[in-house]
Design a protein around this motif. Sequence first.
Motif, PDB file in Angstrom:
ATOM      1  N   THR A  80       0.851  -1.189   0.000  1.00 25.81           N
ATOM      2  CA  THR A  80       0.000   0.000   0.000  1.00 25.81           C
ATOM      3  C   THR A  80       0.891   1.245   0.000  1.00 25.81           C
ATOM      4  OG1 THR A  80      -0.100   0.115   2.415  1.00 25.81           O
ATOM      5  CG2 THR A  80      -1.842  -1.144   1.316  1.00 25.81           C
ATOM      6  N   PHE A  81       0.306   2.344  -0.384  1.00 22.01           N
ATOM      7  CA  PHE A  81       0.961   3.641  -0.284  1.00 22.01           C
ATOM      8  C   PHE A  81       0.009   4.599   0.418  1.00 22.01           C
ATOM      9  CE2 PHE A  81       2.956   2.234  -4.415  1.00 22.01           C
ATOM     10  CZ  PHE A  81       4.243   2.102  -3.929  1.00 22.01           C
ATOM     11  N   ALA A  82       0.565   5.633   1.058  1.00 23.38           N
ATOM     12  CA  ALA A  82      -0.246   6.673   1.686  1.00 23.38           C
ATOM     13  C   ALA A  82       0.547   7.978   1.695  1.00 23.38           C
ATOM     14  CB  ALA A  82      -0.637   6.282   3.097  1.00 23.38           C
ATOM     15  N   PHE A  83      -0.135   9.064   1.377  1.00 25.49           N
ATOM     16  CA  PHE A  83       0.493  10.384   1.354  1.00 25.49           C
ATOM     17  C   PHE A  83      -0.506  11.396   1.894  1.00 25.49           C
ATOM     18  CE2 PHE A  83       1.539  14.426  -0.683  1.00 25.49           C
ATOM     19  CZ  PHE A  83       2.898  14.511  -0.405  1.00 25.49           C
ATOM     20  N   ASP A  84      -0.087  12.186   2.886  1.00 24.40           N
ATOM     21  CA  ASP A  84      -0.944  13.227   3.460  1.00 24.40           C
ATOM     22  C   ASP A  84      -0.853  14.470   2.581  1.00 24.40           C
ATOM     23  OD1 ASP A  84      -2.352  15.132   4.878  1.00 24.40           O
ATOM     24  OD2 ASP A  84      -1.165  14.946   6.709  1.00 24.40           O
ATOM     25  N   PHE A  85      -1.840  14.646   1.718  1.00 23.56           N
ATOM     26  CA  PHE A  85      -1.820  15.765   0.781  1.00 23.56           C
ATOM     27  C   PHE A  85      -2.051  17.095   1.485  1.00 23.56           C
ATOM     28  CE2 PHE A  85      -1.350  15.673  -3.806  1.00 23.56           C
ATOM     29  CZ  PHE A  85      -1.467  17.017  -4.121  1.00 23.56           C
ATOM     30  N   ASN A  86      -2.789  17.093   2.607  1.00 22.10           N
ATOM     31  CA  ASN A  86      -2.976  18.353   3.339  1.00 22.10           C
ATOM     32  C   ASN A  86      -1.657  18.894   3.866  1.00 22.10           C
ATOM     33  OD1 ASN A  86      -5.642  18.748   2.839  1.00 22.10           O
ATOM     34  ND2 ASN A  86      -6.373  18.129   4.859  1.00 22.10           N
ATOM     35  N   ALA A  87      -0.765  18.015   4.271  1.00 23.01           N
ATOM     36  CA  ALA A  87       0.545  18.482   4.727  1.00 23.01           C
ATOM     37  C   ALA A  87       1.268  19.212   3.592  1.00 23.01           C
ATOM     38  CB  ALA A  87       1.378  17.313   5.234  1.00 23.01           C
ATOM     39  N   LEU A  88       1.145  18.704   2.378  1.00 25.31           N
ATOM     40  CA  LEU A  88       1.752  19.369   1.225  1.00 25.31           C
ATOM     41  C   LEU A  88       1.063  20.702   0.942  1.00 25.31           C
ATOM     42  CD1 LEU A  88       3.671  19.396  -1.217  1.00 25.31           C
ATOM     43  CD2 LEU A  88       1.925  18.117  -2.467  1.00 25.31           C
ATOM     44  N   ILE A  89      -0.266  20.700   0.913  1.00 29.01           N
ATOM     45  CA  ILE A  89      -1.013  21.936   0.648  1.00 29.01           C
ATOM     46  C   ILE A  89      -0.624  23.013   1.654  1.00 29.01           C
ATOM     47  CG2 ILE A  89      -3.311  23.007   0.682  1.00 29.01           C
ATOM     48  CD1 ILE A  89      -4.390  20.221  -0.299  1.00 29.01           C
ATOM     49  N   GLN A  90      -0.616  22.664   2.936  1.00 28.45           N
ATOM     50  CA  GLN A  90      -0.393  23.640   4.000  1.00 28.45           C
ATOM     51  C   GLN A  90       1.070  24.022   4.185  1.00 28.45           C
ATOM     52  OE1 GLN A  90      -2.668  22.014   7.300  1.00 28.45           O
ATOM     53  NE2 GLN A  90      -4.423  21.788   5.942  1.00 28.45           N
ATOM     54  N   SER A  91       1.978  23.284   3.531  1.00 25.82           N
ATOM     55  CA  SER A  91       3.399  23.657   3.584  1.00 25.82           C
ATOM     56  C   SER A  91       3.679  24.867   2.685  1.00 25.82           C
ATOM     57  CB  SER A  91       4.271  22.490   3.119  1.00 25.82           C
ATOM     58  OG  SER A  91       4.178  22.318   1.704  1.00 25.82           O
ATOM     59  N   HIS A  92       2.796  25.146   1.736  1.00 22.50           N
ATOM     60  CA  HIS A  92       2.926  26.238   0.773  1.00 22.50           C
ATOM     61  C   HIS A  92       4.145  26.084  -0.137  1.00 22.50           C
ATOM     62  CE1 HIS A  92      -0.332  28.119   2.931  1.00 22.50           C
ATOM     63  NE2 HIS A  92       0.354  28.004   4.047  1.00 22.50           N
TER      64      HIS A  92
END
Length: 130
Positions: A80-92
């Motif tokens: 499986t894979f998992a990536f927290d996209f909100n962390a990327l969005i909020q990192s700017h």
Amino acid sequence: NSLGCVPAITTTGAASYSNPAPFTVGAVNILNNKSGLLYYGLAPLATPFQGGIKCVASPTIRTVLQSSGGSTSGDDCTGTFAFDFNALIQSHIDPQLVQGREVFCQYWSRDPASFASTNLTDGARFSVCL
């Protein structure tokens, strides 16, 4: 993939510019213990690519390389894979990921026994909310 499994993209949560809760983009039915990554862009596509269908138009941005994990021996589809996209969005880090932006994404991974030595999931589409 080369074992006959159908890798699929998953999402959990909501893409948000301000909510600290995770928005996880993941993949299931991935070959165990293989490298892969999530890539994304701002437009859809549906064209043959490396033995599958590429769902994201260029230019694309790649996330960090991940290991699929899964069973420690033998070959199967427990990865499986998992990536927290909100962390990327909020990192700017990516100034394009703003409120209202529509994003298209897909997982790519290694599959040494396939004709292209790679594998693709289906695609996901989401909008960044406040």
